[in-house]
Structures are given as structure tokens and as C-alpha cells.
Design a protein around this motif. Structure first.
Motif, PDB file in Angstrom:
ATOM      1  N   TYR A  17      11.726  30.964   0.476  1.00  0.00           N
ATOM      2  CA  TYR A  17      11.388  30.530  -0.879  1.00  0.00           C
ATOM      3  C   TYR A  17      11.800  31.648  -1.821  1.00  0.00           C
ATOM      4  CZ  TYR A  17       8.862  26.621   1.125  1.00  0.00           C
ATOM      5  OH  TYR A  17       8.539  25.479   1.786  1.00  0.00           O
ATOM      6  N   ALA A  22       9.346  32.405   4.447  1.00  0.00           N
ATOM      7  CA  ALA A  22       8.253  31.749   5.166  1.00  0.00           C
ATOM      8  C   ALA A  22       8.542  31.696   6.665  1.00  0.00           C
ATOM      9  CB  ALA A  22       8.033  30.349   4.613  1.00  0.00           C
ATOM     10  N   LYS A  46       3.659  28.035  10.303  1.00  0.00           N
ATOM     11  CA  LYS A  46       3.555  26.857  11.172  1.00  0.00           C
ATOM     12  C   LYS A  46       3.895  25.572  10.405  1.00  0.00           C
ATOM     13  CE  LYS A  46      -0.807  27.714  12.204  1.00  0.00           C
ATOM     14  NZ  LYS A  46      -0.989  28.926  11.387  1.00  0.00           N
ATOM     15  N   THR A  47       3.244  25.377   9.261  1.00  0.00           N
ATOM     16  CA  THR A  47       3.481  24.148   8.495  1.00  0.00           C
ATOM     17  C   THR A  47       4.925  24.076   8.012  1.00  0.00           C
ATOM     18  OG1 THR A  47       1.171  24.004   7.844  1.00  0.00           O
ATOM     19  CG2 THR A  47       2.745  22.838   6.460  1.00  0.00           C
TER      20      THR A  47
HETATM   21  N1  LIG Z   1       6.504  25.944  -1.370  1.00  0.00           N
HETATM   22  C1  LIG Z   1       6.312  27.261  -1.110  1.00  0.00           C
HETATM   23  N2  LIG Z   1       6.723  28.210  -1.981  1.00  0.00           N
HETATM   24  C2  LIG Z   1       6.537  29.512  -1.727  1.00  0.00           C
HETATM   25  N3  LIG Z   1       5.933  29.997  -0.621  1.00  0.00           N
HETATM   26  C3  LIG Z   1       5.503  29.111   0.296  1.00  0.00           C
HETATM   27  C4  LIG Z   1       5.658  27.705   0.110  1.00  0.00           C
HETATM   28  N4  LIG Z   1       5.132  27.065   1.185  1.00  0.00           N
HETATM   29  C5  LIG Z   1       4.663  28.036   2.009  1.00  0.00           C
HETATM   30  N5  LIG Z   1       4.874  29.258   1.473  1.00  0.00           N
HETATM   31  C6  LIG Z   1       4.519  30.553   2.089  1.00  0.00           C
HETATM   32  O1  LIG Z   1       5.116  30.631   3.359  1.00  0.00           O
HETATM   33  C7  LIG Z   1       4.228  31.215   4.296  1.00  0.00           C
HETATM   34  C8  LIG Z   1       4.009  30.297   5.475  1.00  0.00           C
HETATM   35  O2  LIG Z   1       3.235  29.185   5.063  1.00  0.00           O
HETATM   36  P1  LIG Z   1       2.806  28.007   6.035  1.00  0.00           P
HETATM   37  O3  LIG Z   1       4.007  27.522   6.744  1.00  0.00           O
HETATM   38  O4  LIG Z   1       2.035  27.025   5.250  1.00  0.00           O
HETATM   39  O5  LIG Z   1       1.858  28.783   7.053  1.00  0.00           O
HETATM   40  P2  LIG Z   1       0.812  28.198   8.113  1.00  0.00           P
HETATM   41  O6  LIG Z   1       0.977  26.728   8.194  1.00  0.00           O
HETATM   42  O7  LIG Z   1       1.153  28.901   9.392  1.00  0.00           O
HETATM   43  O8  LIG Z   1      -0.554  28.585   7.632  1.00  0.00           O
HETATM   44  C9  LIG Z   1       2.945  31.542   3.554  1.00  0.00           C
HETATM   45  O9  LIG Z   1       2.961  32.887   3.182  1.00  0.00           O
HETATM   46  C10 LIG Z   1       3.019  30.656   2.333  1.00  0.00           C
HETATM   47  O10 LIG Z   1       2.354  31.245   1.254  1.00  0.00           O
END
Ligand SMILES: Nc1ncnc2c1ncn2[C@@H]1O[C@H](COP(=O)(O)OP(=O)(O)O)[C@@H](O)[C@H]1O
Ligand SMILES: [Mg+2]
Lengths: 286, 245
Positions: A17, A22, A46-47
Motif C-alpha cells: 500500500y 502488507a 493474513k487478510t
Molecule cells: N487498504 C489498506 N491500506 C493500507 N494498509 C493496509 C490496508 N489493508 C491492510 N493494511 C495493513 O497491512 C497490514 C496487514 O493487514 P491484514 O492483512 O489485515 O493483517 P491480518 O489479517 O493478519 O490481521 C496491516 O499493517 C494493515 O494495517
């Protein structure tokens, strides 16, 4: 060419991003029928990984192949092979369970004549038949979760992605969901990738665990083997400032060390949390 | 493409069925207030270009009310994207973007047509005589389809509710008040006229009013309606694609 025996093969997958990386580079392959866990702390990526694997967001770089065909190029055909249970229950609350499932049946091109039979069969399979004609907004969290899982199975996917399937559910409901997921893997032979930050969930369900930290996979293997790799027993030393762990192959070795210690301490079996701690110096759940 | 289109319509209409009475009631009120205030209160005895003011007003209310209802799908898509995440179900399904866009837009057309019927009922109640040009159905379909596509575009671009409110306040409301819905635009100062000729609602209003009051329907204005419709279809596809970035 890719090896077509792999249902899913990922190479060099990244997502950046604007101000944040991420996911910094994932590579792995799953064979048919595997039950894999993606274990890591909140914010590990993960997500983001699941969203890339299911076509919700585009990777910054890297490749994804299902049965050897490129996901970007063949996305429509491939999406029909995938079932997704997102982190949040994204059901239409104003619709009934039946209407939510019927919508899904249309989206995945299930022939009209087969829709109702398929819906009722799955409602029975998951024990939700009584909820068929009730509005989703009246359901408990656990029932909604089961309905989301059931919806993802309606088009008989070859691979099912579950993003933190039991987050926010109480322990008793969590067990119901676990049993349900195991039943899907066994009876339908569906390949499963489940993300979680619960150690117990990964240890109990998954035959294979990928541990993810800061957007990268730090270890990949059978949970038992991973634990054996660091020793079977842990001596926890409760120091004033922190808890420290020491690892031992046998219980007597651990107990001998416990005798010598001047801190309050205890001996217990190794968990995946210890594996994570040993590799990163951090805990998964703080 | 048809699976996506049909799925979207199935969802929207299943939900609409449960809310129909409330939505029809709420889309009936504001045009009635406009009719009372401007038709009776202010406009009785006034003529515009040889027409009684109320006959001039009714086509304007049709464009306004159908625009409002068609564009309202924007806020709903917004909620389904950011609040309930139900929109993700479409994005992970094996369906084309065009099907999703056209499905949502057809639902917008449906709501716009219901809003149009309401004004026709008022026209009967207020004894307003309208003439009926066979081009009217085509014009109202094009008008509601265009603004539904604008709604889809908007809902894919904005990031939250406040973004949605911003578009409503800075684009939709000014269009409704400036584009000849309530008065002829040639009374506006020159600078505003330039602005007004950029807004697509101006052409909808001219064509629909001509079709209902016995005027000549301008081919150029009808062509411009078509032009905006194509533009908004392309922006919808582009905006939906950008959601997956
Ligand atoms: N749309 C986005 N824009 C900026 N940063 C993002 C976005 N989506 C996720 N992140 C960042 O990417 C990282 C991984 O997020 P995520 O995949 O949701 O982690 P998890 O599911 O393992 O908790 C986190 O630091 C999150 O803040
Ligand atoms: Mg997550």
C-alpha cells in the motif's frame, strides 16, 4: 509449466500500500485435500493474503495459479473453484437465510432447477434447516458464521478460504464451528486454508501450518514436527520484568533445571506460540 | 454477464419488496410540497413560455424526483460496500463487472420510474393537462439509466458516508436547482448558464419537458443525453475496476 497436481501455487506474492508493505513475498503450494493454517498475529498480512488469493484485491507482484492456470488471466473461470468465508459476516441482514443462499446460487451459475435442492441439502448438512426462512438479522453470531460457511460451500468449491472463522465467538460455539470445518474437509474432501491468531485452533485443526509475521512466511510444516524441532518441554521462568522460556527434549531435563532455578517457574508442553517466539522474539497473542 | 445482472436485481428487489411502502411514501412527499408551494402558492396565474406554470413545473418534478430516486442507489451501494461488506460477494463471484453495473443501474431505473409514476398521479390530482410524445418513454429510460450509472460510479469512488454526502450536496442538489427544473434557464446570468450547460440534467429536463408539453424534442439534446449515458457507463466500469486495486 506449473505442476498441475497442486491445487494452488503461489510465487513471490506481494502487496504494497502507499505507505505500507502488507505482504512482502509469499511462496507456497497446496495439494488437493490439504488442511492448512495461516497462523500469525494481528496485522501480519493474513487478510491481505486471502483477499489476493480470492480476487478481491490485485497483488502488487507475484503469481497465483489454480490447477496450473493463471488466476489473473482466467479469473472468472477460476473463481468458481473458490469458496470464501471473509473475516466479517457479510450477509444481507434484511434477507432470509434462504434468500442469501439463493443469491449466491445465481452468482455462481447453479442451474435454476438444482438451486433449491442444493440449498436444502446444505441446510441439513450444517444443521441450519430450522433457520431457512428467518431473517438473518435475528441470528446469533455463531449461526451467522455457520451460514456464511455454508454459503461458501453452495457451489461446491475445490478450495475453501476461511479468514479467522471463530474470532469473537464463545468457546462452546467455537467447537461447533471447528467440528463443522473438519467435517467439510473430510466428507467433501475440500482443500482448506484457514487463517487464525489462535494457537489452539491451528494446532487442533491443521495438518500443516504456515506461520506468517510482518507479511512473510517464517516457517511452514506439520505443527507436531515444528514443535519437536525446538524441544518437547518448556521451562517458564517468571522473572520480575518478563517471562523467559527454556526448551528441553525430555521432562526430567526440564524438571532438573526447574530444581536449580531461583525464580518461580513451571514446566509445560511446547506450543506453536513457543515456535513463533523462538523465531521472532515476539508472542502471537499479546 | 447475465448471472451477475440477475443476481444483483434479485438482491435489490428482494430487499426493496420489504421496504417498498416506506420508500414510496418518502419519495411522494417532497414533490407534493413543491407542487403546493410553487404550483398553488406562487405560480397560480403565472405563465412560462405560454404554458401555465404548473404545466411547466410537472416535467421538472418528474426529472427531479426520478433523479433523486435513481441516484439514491448510490448511498445504498455505499452501505453494502463499507458497512455490511455484502458487495464483496459480487466481487469474488465468477461474474463480469458489466453485469454488476447494469444490474445496479436497472434497479436505479426501476426506482426512477416509480418516482415518475408518482408525479403522474399528482398531475391527475392537480388537473394538469400534459401532452404525450411517444419519445417520452425512451427519454425517461435514458435519463434514469444515466443517473443510475452516475450513482454506481460515485458509490465506487467515495470512501465513506461523508464522501457520499459531499457529492449529494455539491453535485446533485445544485443540479436540481440550476438545471431548469423549476424555471427556464435563460433567466440565469451568463456565468451560470455556462455551468448549467455542463450538467447533464439540463438536457434531460429540456427533452422530457418538450416531450410532455407539446414542444419539439431537440435531436441534439437527446444526443447529449445519450453521450452522458455512455460516459457514465464507462466511468462505472472504470470505478468498479479501481475498487480491486
Ligand atoms: N487498504 C489498506 N491500506 C493500507 N494498509 C493496509 C490496508 N489493508 C491492510 N493494511 C495493513 O497491512 C497490514 C496487514 O493487514 P491484514 O492483512 O489485515 O493483517 P491480518 O489479517 O493478519 O490481521 C496491516 O499493517 C494493515 O494495517
Ligand atoms: Mg485479518
Amino acid at each position: 509449466m506449473n505442476d498441475n497436481n497442486d491445487i494452488l501455487k503461489v510465487a513471490g506474492l506481494k502487496k504494497h500500500y502507499k505507505d505500507k508493505a502488507a505482504v512482502t513475498g509469499l511462496s507456497f503450494a497446496f495439494s488437493s485435500g490439504e488442511f492448512v493454517g495461516l497462523l500469525g498475529p494481528n496485522g501480519a498480512g493474513k487478510t491481505t493474503t486471502i483477499k489476493m488469493l480470492t480476487g478481491l484485491i490485485r497483488p502488487s507482484s507475484g503469481t497465483i495459479h489454480y490447477y496450473g492456470s493463471d488466476f489473473q488471466q482466467e479469473s472468472q473461470k477460476t473463481k468458481a473453484l473458490i469458496g470464501v468465508v471473509p473475516q466479517q459476516n457479510n450477509l444481507d441482514r434484511d434477507l432470509t437465510a434462504y434468500e442469501n443462499l439463493y443469491l449466491h446460487a445465481i452468482l455462481y451459475g447453479i442451474p435454476k432447477a438444482a438451486r433449491n435442492a442444493r440449498i436444502d441439502e446444505l441446510l441439513d448438512f450444517s444443521g441450519l434447516a430450522d433457520y431457512r426462512n428467518r431473517q438473518v438479522k435475528t441470528f446469533s453470531g455463531g449461526t451467522m458464521r455457520r451460514l456464511v460457511i455454508l454459503r461458501a460451500l453452495l457451489h461446491e468449491p475445490k478450495i475453501l478460504f476461511l479468514d479467522e472463522p471463530t474470532v469473537g465467538l464463545d468457546p462452546q460455539i467455537r467447537r461447533v464451528i471447528w467440528d463443522f470445518i473438519v467435517k467439510i474437509n473430510r466428507m467433501k474432501n475440500t482443500t482448506i486454508l484457514l487463517t487464525t491468531h489462535y494457537i489452539e485452533e491451528a494446532e487442533r485443526l491443521c495438518k500443516r501450518v504456515l506461520i506468517i509475521n510482518d507479511g512473510a512466511i517464517i516457517v511452514d510444516g506439520d505443527p507436531e514436527a515444528l514443535k519437536d524441532g525446538i524441544g518437547h518441554f518448556v521451562l517458564e521462568l517468571h522473572k520480575d520484568e518478563s517471562i523467559e522460556e527454556e526448551f528441553f527434549d525430555t521432562r526430567p531435563d526440564a524438571l532438573a533445571a526447574l530444581e536449580k532455578s531461583t525464580y518461580p517457574c513451571k514446566v509445560r508442553g511446547v506450543t506453536l506460540e513457543d515456535v513463533f517466539l523462538k523465531l521472532t522474539g515476539r508472542r502471537i497473542n499479546v | 454477464m447475465f448471472n451477475g445482472l440477475y443476481a444483483v436485481l434479485y438482491r435489490e428487489l428482494s430487499i426493496y419488496r420489504k421496504r417498498a411502502v416506506k420508500q414510496i411514501l418518502s419519495s411522494s412527499l417532497s414533490p407534493l410540497l413543491f407542487l403546493i408551494a410553487f404550483g398553488w402558492g406562487f405560480g397560480s396565474g403565472v405563465t412560462v413560455g405560454g404554458l401555465p406554470y404548473i404545466s411547466f413545473l410537472i416535467p421538472g418534478l418528474i426529472t427531479m424526483n426520478s433523479l433523486n430516486q435513481s441516484f439514491a442507489i448510490s448511498a445504498e451501494i455505499n452501505i453494502s460496500r463499507f458497512y455490511f461488506h455484502t458487495f464483496d460477494e459480487y466481487l469474488i463471484a465468477p461474474v463480469s463487472h458489466a453485469g454488476i453495473v447494469i444490474g445496479e443501474a436497472m434497479f436505479g431505473v426501476f426506482r426512477g420510474l416509480l418516482a415518475t409514476m408518482i408525479i403522474f398521479v399528482y398531475a391527475l390530482i392537480f388537473h394538469v393537462t400534459l401532452s404525450f410524445n411517444p419519445l417520452f418513454p425512451a427519454a425517461i429510460l435514458l435519463h434514469t439509466f444515466s443517473f443510475s450509472l452516475l450513482a454506481v460510479t460515485t458509490s465506487m469512488i467515495v470512501k465513506d458516508h461523508s464522501g457520499q454526502a459531499l457529492v449529494n450536496n455539491f453535485v446533485i442538489t445544485p443540479m436540481i436547482f440550476l438545471c431548469g427544473t423549476f424555471y427556464p434557464i435563460d433567466k440565469l446570468p451568463y456565468a451560470f448558464k455556462l455551468l448549467v450547460y455542463v450538467f447533464p440534467l439540463t438536457y434531460s429536463t429540456k427533452v422530457i419537458r418538450a416531450a410532455l408539453t407539446g414542444g419539439d424534442v431537440s435531436i441534439i439534446y437527446a444526443g447529449l443525453m445519450m453521450f452522458y449515458c455512455i460516459i457514465f457507463f464507462l466511468t462505472s466500469l472504470w470505478a468498479l475496476r479501481s475498487v480491486e486495486a
